[in-house]
Design an enzyme around this catalytic site. Sequence first.
Site, short mmCIF file in Angstrom:
data_model
loop_
_atom_site.label_atom_id
_atom_site.label_comp_id
_atom_site.label_asym_id
_atom_site.label_seq_id
_atom_site.Cartn_x
_atom_site.Cartn_y
_atom_site.Cartn_z
N ASP A 507 -6.88 61.95 -32.58
CA ASP A 507 -6.77 61.91 -31.17
C ASP A 507 -7.64 62.72 -30.28
O ASP A 507 -7.43 64.07 -30.28
CB ASP A 507 -5.40 62.03 -30.46
CG ASP A 507 -5.13 61.37 -29.34
OD1 ASP A 507 -5.89 60.94 -28.63
OD2 ASP A 507 -3.91 61.39 -29.05
N ASP A 570 -3.48 54.43 -23.01
CA ASP A 570 -2.01 54.26 -23.71
C ASP A 570 -1.38 53.16 -22.91
O ASP A 570 -1.53 52.82 -21.76
CB ASP A 570 -1.29 55.54 -23.25
CG ASP A 570 -1.69 56.69 -24.00
OD1 ASP A 570 -2.71 56.64 -24.67
OD2 ASP A 570 -1.09 57.69 -24.24
C1 GAL Z 1 -2.51 60.32 -26.45
C2 GAL Z 1 -2.43 59.08 -27.26
C3 GAL Z 1 -0.98 58.70 -27.40
C4 GAL Z 1 -0.36 59.75 -28.33
C5 GAL Z 1 -0.69 61.02 -27.37
C6 GAL Z 1 0.11 62.42 -28.12
O1 GAL Z 1 -3.79 60.63 -26.13
O2 GAL Z 1 -3.20 58.00 -26.72
O3 GAL Z 1 -0.98 57.25 -28.46
O4 GAL Z 1 -0.76 60.08 -29.29
O5 GAL Z 1 -1.61 61.48 -27.01
O6 GAL Z 1 0.03 63.62 -27.27
#
Ligand code: GAL
Length: 756
Positions: A507, A570
């Site tokens: 990520d 998200d």
């Molecule tokens: C976001 C991601 C989410 C989750 C989150 C964790 O950037 O899109 O799905 O993984 O971080 O901190």
Amino acid sequence: MRANAGFLFAFILLLGSCSQKTGPDIVSLDSGWKFRTGDNLSWSTPAFDDSGWSTIDPKQTWEKQGYKKYDGFGWYRFKVVIPSFLREKAYIKDSIIFRLGKIDDCDQVFLNGALIGENGMTMKANSLPSADFNKIWGKWNLDRKYVLAADDPRVQWDKENVIAVRCFDFSGPGGMFSQPFEIAMIDLKDLIQIDFSGSAFVFEGDSIIRKDIVIKNLSDKNEFKGNLIIRAIRSDNSASLYLEKTGIDLTGGLTIDKQISFNTSFNRPVSLFVSFTESESGKQICDTVEVPRILTPKAPKEPRITGSKVFGVRPWSPFLFKVSATGTAPLKYTAMDCPPGLKMDEMTGVITGVLKKKGEHQVKLKVENQYGKSERYLKIVVGDLLSLTPPLGWNSWNCWGLSVSDEKVRQSANAMKSSSLIDHGWTYINIDDGWEDTRDKDGNILTNSKFTDMKALCDYVHSLGLKIGIYSSPGRKTCGGYEGSYGFEEKDVQRYALWGIDYLKYDWCSYGDIAPNPTLEQLKHPYLVMKRALRQVNRDIHYSLCQYGMGEVWTWGADVDGNSWRTTGDIEDTWESLSTIGFSQNNCSPYSAPGRWNDADMLVVGRVGWGPSLHYTRLTPEEQYTHITLWSLLASPLLIGCDLKQLDPFTLNLLTNDEVLAVNQDPLGKQAIQVKRTNDYEIWVKDLEDGTKAVGLFNKTLKPLYVPVDLKDLSLQGKLRMRDLWTQTDLGLVSGHFEMKAFAHGARLIILGHQD
Ligand code: GAL
């Protein structure tokens, strides 16, 4: 299209109108807010001059208003006269309420310089703001309602009041959003709560539906007497299924738990309506909920092989594939013509071993029980590509957020098995952010105290026939502020391989600090670094890119060896989020292929929460049918985002339709394309390996709709067989033009194919 107006009118009459009178006036706080980023406690004081600040719409996060990717502190200020006529005209005169939409992530709210609320909790007079902001993760979705006594000295009646909101955003969208933004005297609707959310609908035998409904008086001093009406009505033919009228006396703090049950066919649409009319004022509050329709038929007693028909593995990598099948236990699994190097466990259906040479093998699988047998081919492709069908599994993020722990992961794995999800091909148990700690002196990543032994956890998940995933970021920190992989990519992957990890979600998060305005090259770079690290270990690890679609990742995700890539930001458990993401995936469609999947983000069905406290998804049951239908057509990885331990019967039914899942898992690997888009409906079509087409019909309106289908729009002609996948029934032959009914925000999923 057929008109439904008459039916709708009758339906509304039957339900009884719910006036939801708000009673006294409100003071709107919708527009007029000032904003700036940064943090300074003096900005809470009424005298502070904010004339140089920007204006902002509180209904939208700051990201949408010119503060893209801004995380950290931001302040909002509003000046408002609170007129005393509010109090004079009010029915309940003792308290005033400040409704401030929602705040992503945390907030402290000041009225005339004094703290009145923090992270959703009203603060007592003379509370001091903690100098160190109380950063609580997981409150972004909470309605901010701060209630003060009408005679609280912090309120200045008939004078100018200054509301100052100090926000802190961890990551993603930030600041105030949603609605309403208003000041009002407290009203019946603030004090009486009709709550359907405490329990799920229970389906008993062939036709009994049970449900608990809770009616609460949230006030400890006010008593309300009146009439409670509970009705259940078939929304397709207006038949009354249940009617109860009772006088109730809601003394201060009282909770009434009503258990109702009624008879109906589980696949019919039913609405449940509850109203409370207070005798003295005649005020009414009400709420209505859609009863979920159960569409997936029960799996037969005879064995039926489900799940993926093709499996990719690299030469020399440890092989792990569980044959999934439904049917009464015990089941006996056999693999005929299994290539040397592999062995099948007859009891569990798990195939293990190693294949050393590239090539393809057709293995005939057989599953037997006392009622019969099922046979099917599994194609094993030993080569470069993994995940030849989209991963099916669970991820911890949409339920537990950063509060994920070893225990919760084990419980999910256990539930994946005991709930029977595993029998339908669900495989991965993925840990998202929140497991990491610092590094040891040699640079090895350490797990935090919630994960005492990652290797033991991986072994445990594998012992159930499941696979396990993990999460990291190419930046120095993950989105949740934990240790990222920057500079330690190889070390991290070596650890993952040692532990037995099968899936990595990678990520972007704080990589923005390293490449603040990334070029395409810079967008790719960290993913290439990780690709190299992944290719060095002797383990097949599904590589899931997560960078929200930047630089049209679907056009180059395969170049950096991604097996899947998130195409969007998200998801949330709202129709707005679901429909915006789901219906905007057409651009990515040409890039979907076996081993290269567009990922429309994780599922938001069941009990979700992004933190320690969970709630039932805010999607209606029909919206959830749309979710699973569309994600299956999109060939997106399907990662369940709810607490599997608390799976309710509807959610389980929704996730165990093998014919629907087979659309997602189709070996051809095509993603559906959008062939029709109007304001009211959409039609998406996915080519399948056997030459048939899966067709999704989506009703975007709030009423039932007959979706018109012209076969020529689907590049089809002649007489075609049609099958409804949700109910698993043949619907006969169609040609030319036809219509199919879909409920509000609902979907139909059919297969169209030529007669044999
Ligand atoms: C976001 C991601 C989410 C989750 C989150 C964790 O950037 O899109 O799905 O993984 O971080 O901190």
